[in-house]
Write an enzyme that holds these catalytic residues in place. Structure first.
Site, PDB file in Angstrom:
ATOM      1  CD  GLU A 177      -3.094  -1.121   2.121  1.00  0.00           C
ATOM      2  OE1 GLU A 177      -2.896  -0.558   3.210  1.00  0.00           O
ATOM      3  OE2 GLU A 177      -4.181  -1.641   1.807  1.00  0.00           O
ATOM      4  CD  GLU A 384      -3.956  -6.164   2.163  1.00  0.00           C
ATOM      5  OE1 GLU A 384      -4.824  -5.519   2.795  1.00  0.00           O
ATOM      6  OE2 GLU A 384      -2.739  -5.935   2.269  1.00  0.00           O
TER       7      GLU A 384
END
Ligand code: BGP
Length: 485
Positions: A177, A384
């Site tokens: 991220e 994810e």
């Protein structure tokens, strides 16, 4: 009858070292930034303490103890039919301080066993090199990624593990991220920059930052871009079979209304939140819109000679991202602000939210996949996705998590739609395939797993593993390559 997914589709699951391994100071591991994050809850945020405090509870220290349970865990993943397991290497196991000259042999040995055990279970590893777990020494001494020297420390670590695990691991992600550094809470979590006070984490984005702090975040991000691009080149040089991806937090946002001002604000947010990082990492250059953003925010990025070429030569092979929810952008100040996973905005009146307030939006996944593929034309991977929810264990030990199955099914449906839209999607690794510590709140009872772990928020429990209903559902789904959902 549902359509089959592509033959070589990578079904699997995802975790990160600091949220599942435990053994935080065993076998020479150094302390990481995650080891100083206390537990929290929906109501009281986690705190970061600049040093260990004796009466604080740090969930990463034991987590679900996967460090000692990995054989059992991987056998269960194998039983579900996983093709791939996304995990992370804790940098501080390999280089305890981050800037050490030589790697820690015990750390290298541990991950060798991990990768060999995965292979023995027919599972391909997908290794994240940095997942919110920077060696704390680098935070203290160098202020993390703000210091350009950190690039070399990271590159040295990458080179070490690429060499060590050549032939064992071929799928890699550089920074988890990475685009969290474009948000106000990314400085410590993603950038390893030392806060001046013991701070709270992942609040709701209202943190007031000084212009210098904002500029520091983007400078740190630039250093990560350069480090990632160098790592990509080294990975390819060491083994041409290596595939390296970027990992971006999927921040799909919609305009709240058709007011053009809302549309422009949404476009701005899509660009800054998603495309700034994607463009640099996939296209190898900063996008045109960055110039105005930097100048309006007094960000005077320091680029070293050769950086532009490094970025150009270190383009990633695929684009991976997390996707939990979508956000909604409004320029109407009256509308109440709510929080999502790293996403802020007004509530979307068309969508429901999870117990933790995260908007549930499977169609947003289809939308986002299409937007990304139109823009980048490289293979995509959802690394994810999932529903954090409380689970109830019945008297006979069974766990009927139908809400999780429903969430996942809807998202699998959305991926199927995207595939038919023409998107090149290579795999799906739902988050927290085994229950683990929540990143945002530090809780255990915000569960994502197909596998239940007996442990509560206070750290009590036997750590025993058991299969939830979703375990059997996912097993069937994988065995039928997506047709039985
Ligand atoms: C992502 C992180 C993960 C993970 C997930 C779920 O942002 O990459 O580390 O934890 O979100 O979030 P949470 O654990 O807060 O529910």
């Amino acid at each position: 009858m549902n359509k089959e997914f592509p033959k070589d589709f990578l079904w699997g699951g995802a975790t990160a070292a600091n949220q599942c391994e435990g053994a935080w100071n065993e076998d020479g591991k150094g302390m990481s930034v995650a080891d100083l994050m206390t537990s929290g809850s929906r109501k009281s945020p986690r705190r970061f303490t600049r040093e260990l405090c004796s009466d604080c509870f740090y969930p990463s220290h034991e987590a679900i103890d996967q460090y000692h349970h990995f054989k059992e865990d991987f056998a269960l993943f194998g039983e579900m039919g996983f093709k791939v397991y996304r995990m992370s290497i804790a940098w501080s196991r390999i280089f305890p301080n981050g800037d050490d000259r030589l790697p820690n042999q015990a750390g290298l040995d541990h991950y060798r066993k991990v990768f060999e055990t995965l292979k023995a279970n027919g599972i391909e590893p997908l290794a994240t090199l940095s997942h919110y777990e920077m060696p704390f020494h680098l935070v203290e001494k160098y202020n993390g990624w703000l210091d350009r020297r950190t690039i070399d420390f990271f590159v040295n670590y990458c080179q070490t593990v690429f060499r060590e695990y050549s032939g064992l691991v071929k799928y890699w992600l550089t920074f988890n991220e990475i685009n969290v550094l474009t948000t106000s809470f990314g400085g410590l979590l993603a950038g390893g920059m030392m806060p001046q006070t013991d701070t709270t984490l992942l609040l709701t984005g209202q943190a007031k930052e000084t212009p210098e702090e904002i500029a520091a975040r983007f400078q740190a991000l630039h250093h990560q871009f350069v480090a990632s691009a160098k790592a990509v080149q080294i990975a390819h040089a060491i083994d041409p079979n290596n595939k390296v991806g970027c990992m971006v937090a999927g921040m799909a946002v919609y305009p709240y209304s058709c007011n053009p001002a809302d549309m422009i604000a949404t476009q701005k947010q899509m660009r800054l939140g998603n495309y700034l990082c994607g463009d640099v990492m996939v296209r190898g250059t900063y996008p045109a819109f960055a110039k105005r953003f930097f100048s309006e925010n007094h960000i005077d990025l320091k680029l070293a000679e050769g950086d532009a070429e490094i970025l150009q030569k270190g383009k990633v092979d695929f684009y991976s991202f997390s996707y939990y929810s979508s956000g909604c952008v409004s320029t109407d100040e009256e509308l109440v602000k709510t929080s999502g996973n790293m996403l802020f905005g007004v509530p979307n009146p068309h969508l429901k939210a999870s117990e933790w307030g995260w908007t549930i939006d499977p169609s947003g996944l289809r939308y986002y996949l299409n937007e990304l593929y139109d823009r980048y034309q490289v293979p995509l991977m959802v690394v994810e996705n999932g529903l954090g929810a409380e689970d109830k264990v019945e008297a006979d030990g069974s766990i009927h998590d139908t809400y999780r199955i429903e969430y996942l099914r809807e998202h699998v449906n959305a991926m199927q739609e995207a595939l038919e839209d023409g998107v090149d999607l290579m795999g799906y690794t739902p988050w927290g395939c085994i229950d683990l510590v929540s990143a945002s709140t530090g809780e255990m009872e915000k569960r994502y797993g197909f596998i239940y772990v007996d442990k509560d928020n206070a750290g009590n429990g036997t750590l025993s593993r058991s299969r939830k209903d979703s375990f059997y559902w996912y097993k069937r789904l994988i065995a039928s390559n997506g047709t039985e959902r």
